[in-house]
Motif scaffolding. Structure first.
Motif, PDB file in Angstrom:
ATOM      1  N   LEU A  70       0.828  -1.201   0.000  1.00 56.14           N
ATOM      2  CA  LEU A  70       0.000   0.000   0.000  1.00 56.14           C
ATOM      3  C   LEU A  70       0.865   1.254   0.000  1.00 56.14           C
ATOM      4  O   LEU A  70       0.603   2.209  -0.741  1.00 56.14           O
ATOM      5  N   ALA A  71       1.923   1.250   0.803  1.00 55.22           N
ATOM      6  CA  ALA A  71       2.827   2.405   0.845  1.00 55.22           C
ATOM      7  C   ALA A  71       3.537   2.597  -0.495  1.00 55.22           C
ATOM      8  O   ALA A  71       3.719   3.728  -0.963  1.00 55.22           O
ATOM      9  N   ALA A  72       3.932   1.483  -1.122  1.00 53.65           N
ATOM     10  CA  ALA A  72       4.598   1.582  -2.426  1.00 53.65           C
ATOM     11  C   ALA A  72       3.637   2.104  -3.488  1.00 53.65           C
ATOM     12  O   ALA A  72       4.025   2.898  -4.359  1.00 53.65           O
ATOM     13  N   MET A  73       2.380   1.688  -3.449  1.00 54.42           N
ATOM     14  CA  MET A  73       1.384   2.210  -4.385  1.00 54.42           C
ATOM     15  C   MET A  73       1.177   3.708  -4.155  1.00 54.42           C
ATOM     16  O   MET A  73       1.049   4.483  -5.119  1.00 54.42           O
ATOM     17  N   ALA A  74       1.171   4.112  -2.903  1.00 53.30           N
ATOM     18  CA  ALA A  74       0.996   5.535  -2.594  1.00 53.30           C
ATOM     19  C   ALA A  74       2.146   6.361  -3.164  1.00 53.30           C
ATOM     20  O   ALA A  74       1.935   7.464  -3.683  1.00 53.30           O
ATOM     21  N   ARG A  75       3.356   5.853  -3.073  1.00 58.70           N
ATOM     22  CA  ARG A  75       4.502   6.592  -3.621  1.00 58.70           C
ATOM     23  C   ARG A  75       4.364   6.769  -5.115  1.00 58.70           C
ATOM     24  O   ARG A  75       4.717   7.827  -5.666  1.00 58.70           O
ATOM     25  N   ARG A  76       3.837   5.761  -5.783  1.00 63.88           N
ATOM     26  CA  ARG A  76       3.655   5.876  -7.231  1.00 63.88           C
ATOM     27  C   ARG A  76       2.569   6.892  -7.574  1.00 63.88           C
ATOM     28  O   ARG A  76       2.703   7.661  -8.529  1.00 63.88           O
ATOM     29  N   VAL A  77       1.493   6.899  -6.806  1.00 60.39           N
ATOM     30  CA  VAL A  77       0.446   7.896  -7.039  1.00 60.39           C
ATOM     31  C   VAL A  77       0.999   9.298  -6.824  1.00 60.39           C
ATOM     32  O   VAL A  77       0.715  10.226  -7.599  1.00 60.39           O
ATOM     33  N   ASP A  78       1.795   9.465  -5.785  1.00 60.64           N
ATOM     34  CA  ASP A  78       2.279  10.793  -5.403  1.00 60.64           C
ATOM     35  C   ASP A  78       3.376  11.326  -6.324  1.00 60.64           C
ATOM     36  O   ASP A  78       3.775  12.485  -6.198  1.00 60.64           O
ATOM     37  N   ARG A  79       3.856  10.486  -7.225  1.00 53.14           N
ATOM     38  CA  ARG A  79       4.881  10.962  -8.166  1.00 53.14           C
ATOM     39  C   ARG A  79       4.328  12.004  -9.135  1.00 53.14           C
ATOM     40  O   ARG A  79       5.091  12.764  -9.726  1.00 53.14           O
ATOM     41  N   LYS A  80       3.013  12.020  -9.299  1.00 58.37           N
ATOM     42  CA  LYS A  80       2.387  12.966 -10.225  1.00 58.37           C
ATOM     43  C   LYS A  80       1.495  13.921  -9.430  1.00 58.37           C
ATOM     44  O   LYS A  80       0.293  13.698  -9.311  1.00 58.37           O
ATOM     45  N   PRO A  81       2.086  14.956  -8.844  1.00 52.11           N
ATOM     46  CA  PRO A  81       1.281  15.900  -8.070  1.00 52.11           C
ATOM     47  C   PRO A  81       0.358  16.680  -8.987  1.00 52.11           C
ATOM     48  O   PRO A  81       0.591  16.777 -10.202  1.00 52.11           O
ATOM     49  N   PRO A  82      -0.711  17.249  -8.435  1.00 49.47           N
ATOM     50  CA  PRO A  82      -1.630  18.027  -9.277  1.00 49.47           C
ATOM     51  C   PRO A  82      -0.934  19.271  -9.811  1.00 49.47           C
ATOM     52  O   PRO A  82      -0.026  19.816  -9.170  1.00 49.47           O
ATOM     53  N   PRO A  83      -1.331  19.723 -10.992  1.00 48.56           N
ATOM     54  CA  PRO A  83      -0.728  20.955 -11.534  1.00 48.56           C
ATOM     55  C   PRO A  83      -1.076  22.146 -10.650  1.00 48.56           C
ATOM     56  O   PRO A  83      -2.103  22.155  -9.974  1.00 48.56           O
ATOM     57  N   PRO A  84      -0.213  23.168 -10.617  1.00 49.35           N
ATOM     58  CA  PRO A  84      -0.507  24.342  -9.787  1.00 49.35           C
ATOM     59  C   PRO A  84      -1.759  25.056 -10.277  1.00 49.35           C
ATOM     60  O   PRO A  84      -1.993  25.186 -11.476  1.00 49.35           O
ATOM     61  N   GLY A  85      -2.563  25.503  -9.346  1.00 46.83           N
ATOM     62  CA  GLY A  85      -3.793  26.197  -9.708  1.00 46.83           C
ATOM     63  C   GLY A  85      -3.539  27.632 -10.102  1.00 46.83           C
ATOM     64  O   GLY A  85      -2.614  28.281  -9.606  1.00 46.83           O
ATOM     65  N   ARG A  86      -4.348  28.136 -10.990  1.00 46.00           N
ATOM     66  CA  ARG A  86      -4.214  29.541 -11.410  1.00 46.00           C
ATOM     67  C   ARG A  86      -4.725  30.483 -10.342  1.00 46.00           C
ATOM     68  O   ARG A  86      -4.290  31.628 -10.249  1.00 46.00           O
ATOM     69  N   THR A  87      -5.678  30.016  -9.537  1.00 45.59           N
ATOM     70  CA  THR A  87      -6.245  30.804  -8.451  1.00 45.59           C
ATOM     71  C   THR A  87      -6.284  29.914  -7.208  1.00 45.59           C
ATOM     72  O   THR A  87      -6.160  28.687  -7.314  1.00 45.59           O
ATOM     73  N   PRO A  88      -6.457  30.492  -6.020  1.00 46.89           N
ATOM     74  CA  PRO A  88      -6.592  29.639  -4.830  1.00 46.89           C
ATOM     75  C   PRO A  88      -7.731  28.632  -4.949  1.00 46.89           C
ATOM     76  O   PRO A  88      -7.581  27.475  -4.536  1.00 46.89           O
ATOM     77  N   ALA A  89      -8.864  29.046  -5.522  1.00 48.73           N
ATOM     78  CA  ALA A  89      -9.981  28.109  -5.686  1.00 48.73           C
ATOM     79  C   ALA A  89      -9.611  26.986  -6.639  1.00 48.73           C
ATOM     80  O   ALA A  89      -9.941  25.814  -6.396  1.00 48.73           O
ATOM     81  N   ASP A  90      -8.920  27.328  -7.719  1.00 50.32           N
ATOM     82  CA  ASP A  90      -8.493  26.310  -8.676  1.00 50.32           C
ATOM     83  C   ASP A  90      -7.515  25.339  -8.027  1.00 50.32           C
ATOM     84  O   ASP A  90      -7.596  24.121  -8.241  1.00 50.32           O
ATOM     85  N   ALA A 339     -12.060  29.114   3.895  1.00 46.09           N
ATOM     86  CA  ALA A 339     -12.873  29.147   2.674  1.00 46.09           C
ATOM     87  C   ALA A 339     -12.728  30.483   1.954  1.00 46.09           C
ATOM     88  O   ALA A 339     -12.703  30.530   0.717  1.00 46.09           O
ATOM     89  N   GLU A 340     -12.603  31.566   2.697  1.00 43.77           N
ATOM     90  CA  GLU A 340     -12.419  32.876   2.076  1.00 43.77           C
ATOM     91  C   GLU A 340     -11.048  32.974   1.418  1.00 43.77           C
ATOM     92  O   GLU A 340     -10.918  33.506   0.308  1.00 43.77           O
ATOM     93  N   ARG A 341     -10.038  32.465   2.084  1.00 40.30           N
ATOM     94  CA  ARG A 341      -8.672  32.538   1.536  1.00 40.30           C
ATOM     95  C   ARG A 341      -8.507  31.644   0.310  1.00 40.30           C
ATOM     96  O   ARG A 341      -7.645  31.886  -0.530  1.00 40.30           O
ATOM     97  N   LEU A 342      -9.350  30.609   0.224  1.00 39.69           N
ATOM     98  CA  LEU A 342      -9.347  29.740  -0.952  1.00 39.69           C
ATOM     99  C   LEU A 342     -10.341  30.217  -2.013  1.00 39.69           C
ATOM    100  O   LEU A 342     -10.536  29.543  -3.021  1.00 39.69           O
ATOM    101  N   GLN A 343     -10.982  31.348  -1.765  1.00 40.04           N
ATOM    102  CA  GLN A 343     -11.949  31.944  -2.691  1.00 40.04           C
ATOM    103  C   GLN A 343     -13.151  31.034  -2.935  1.00 40.04           C
ATOM    104  O   GLN A 343     -13.737  31.025  -4.016  1.00 40.04           O
ATOM    105  N   LEU A 344     -13.516  30.283  -1.917  1.00 34.36           N
ATOM    106  CA  LEU A 344     -14.707  29.446  -1.988  1.00 34.36           C
ATOM    107  C   LEU A 344     -15.928  30.163  -1.418  1.00 34.36           C
ATOM    108  O   LEU A 344     -17.057  29.768  -1.688  1.00 34.36           O
ATOM    109  N   ARG A 345     -15.676  31.171  -0.615  1.00 34.61           N
ATOM    110  CA  ARG A 345     -16.737  31.997  -0.055  1.00 34.61           C
ATOM    111  C   ARG A 345     -16.113  33.350   0.275  1.00 34.61           C
ATOM    112  O   ARG A 345     -14.959  33.420   0.692  1.00 34.61           O
ATOM    113  N   SER A 346     -16.851  34.423   0.118  1.00 33.01           N
ATOM    114  CA  SER A 346     -16.314  35.759   0.415  1.00 33.01           C
ATOM    115  C   SER A 346     -16.798  36.219   1.788  1.00 33.01           C
ATOM    116  O   SER A 346     -17.834  35.765   2.290  1.00 33.01           O
ATOM    117  N   ARG A 347     -16.055  37.131   2.373  1.00 32.03           N
ATOM    118  CA  ARG A 347     -16.486  37.719   3.641  1.00 32.03           C
ATOM    119  C   ARG A 347     -17.805  38.478   3.466  1.00 32.03           C
ATOM    120  O   ARG A 347     -18.674  38.461   4.339  1.00 32.03           O
TER     121      ARG A 347
END
Length: 400
Positions: A70-90, A339-347
């Motif tokens: 399971l740990a070895a499978m996790a390492r393989r999954v984690d080799r491809k991190p998500p692309p950086p988001g253009r915005t905090p919400a993204d 949530a506000e800092r991630l632009q999921l909800r505004s103040r």
């Protein structure tokens, strides 16, 4: 009532080449359509590829070998991190998609529980028992606590089972709460643990409203909305409230809160209500709510303490608060601004909901997080987490 989902697999090394077992998933994952047997000879690359293709692997080898795989499978999954988001919400949505993919892939490594929740390497289709996995721990108590009475041979994700075992250890050991003078809260499986003590400290130090003060007419009642483990109900009872009514929509949380009230000797002060958001009737001098902080969909039972789809619970609490308060009473909303800092909800949206509900802000107490993730620069949401502020909003009806 629909029949429980089942999985099937073949094993040419036995006299019963076709086996089946009930399928159980706390996250609601569908039963895998294809299952192959895996053991200590299975390579991590093969397991990862099969899991990505939707094929589950039922483990029959050494238990510690399963954990290593399971740990070895996790390492393989984690080799491809998500692309950086253009915005905090993204960035947040990319992170959630990546975590969802990770959970699906790692959830494809399965183990088999017999009719008494013992870990087995193969299933006797008649007796419901079989040969135990080598070096397998005794998980029966943890499974009974999480799943209830056993119902025959059951296949579960190893990743989920490890979570069940870890949660049971926390339940037995308990979580020390400084606001309760170091007394321990014992979280149940599927109930969010009060490991982030800063929000508990806010409730412990906020000034009580006039209607709940020591000179107020008795009985002085408080409602703890979405009580979870019951930690805030316990804090309010320790602060001198005569009666605290704890509510939650999750039956597991209600059982957990009830048990913690008994362990703390507060069963005469803390009353656990039937499932629901607000108690069936009555008003209170103080109504406290610590809703899930992020308006997103949970993917597992424990995530219900973190994610609130569309902010539904927050809106329901604010909308129903004024009608639940006695004159001079207050509602305390405990909420992070993540949530506000991630632009999921505004103040502005939050303040708008407060005003629309006929409420005004009396005061606000702030604190900063102390959890390790706030200092983890490798976290893709680090900038938002590092700047996060948790607040206790003291709210009162406009008409009072």
């Amino acid at each position: 009532m629909p029949m429980p989902a089942r999985i099937e697999w073949t094993d040419s090394d036995t006299n019963h080449p076709v086996f089946s077992a009930r399928w159980h998933s706390e996250s609601g994952a569908a039963a895998p359509r294809r299952v192959v047997v895996a053991d200590d000879t299975t390579k991590a690359a093969t397991a990862h590829r099969l899991a990505c293709e939707g094929t589950a692997l039922l483990w029959r080898g050494d238990f510690h070998g399963a954990r290593h795989l399971l740990a070895a499978m996790a390492r393989r999954v984690d080799r491809k991190p998500p692309p950086p988001g253009r915005t905090p919400a993204d960035a947040f949505h990319q992170h959630r998609r990546a975590r969802g993919h990770r959970a699906r892939v790692l959830g494809m490594l399965l183990v088999l529980l017999d009719g008494e929740y013992g870990l087995v390497g193969e299933c006797d289709p008649v007796g419901g028992r079989g040969l135990a996995l080598r070096r397998a721990p005794d998980v029966r108590a943890a499974c009974r606590a999480a799943y209830g009475p056993p119902g025959g041979p059951t296949a579960v994700s190893l990743r989920e089972l490890l979570g069940v075992v870890g949660a049971h250890e926390w339940r037995v050991k308990g979580v020390p709460v400084p606001a309760l003078d170091g007394a321990r809260i014992h979280p149940h499986y599927g109930v969010f643990s009060p490991v982030r003590g800063e929000y508990v400290d806010l409730v412990a130090r906020a000034p009580l409203p006039v209607a709940a003060g020591r000179d107020a007419p008795r009985p002085r009642t408080a409602f703890d909305i979405g009580t979870g483990t019951g930690v805030l109900a316990a804090v309010l009872a320790r602060r001198g409230l005569d009666r605290v009514v704890a509510t939650d929509i999750n039956p597991r949380a209600l059982a957990c809160a009830r048990e913690n009230a008994q362990l703390l000797g507060l069963q005469g002060l803390v009353e656990v209500a039937a499932p629901g958001l607000f108690p069936a009737g009555g008003r209170a001098a103080l109504v406290v709510c610590n809703p899930p902080w992020l308006p997103a969909r949970p993917t597992s039972a424990v995530e219900q303490g973190v994610y609130d789809p569309g902010g539904a619970m927050l809106s329901a609490f604010l909308g129903g608060l004024a009608a639940r308060l006695v004159p001079g009473g207050e509602g305390w909303l405990v909420l992070s601004d993540l949530a506000e800092r991630l632009q999921l909800r505004s103040r502005e949206a939050l303040l708008g909901e407060i005003a629309t509900a006929g409420l005004r802000v009396v005061d606000r107490l702030d604190t900063v997080p102390r959890h390790p993730r706030a200092a983890d620069a490798a976290d893709p949401l680090h900038a938002a987490r590092a700047a996060e502020v948790t607040s206790l909003w003291r709210l009162a009806p406009d008409s009072f």
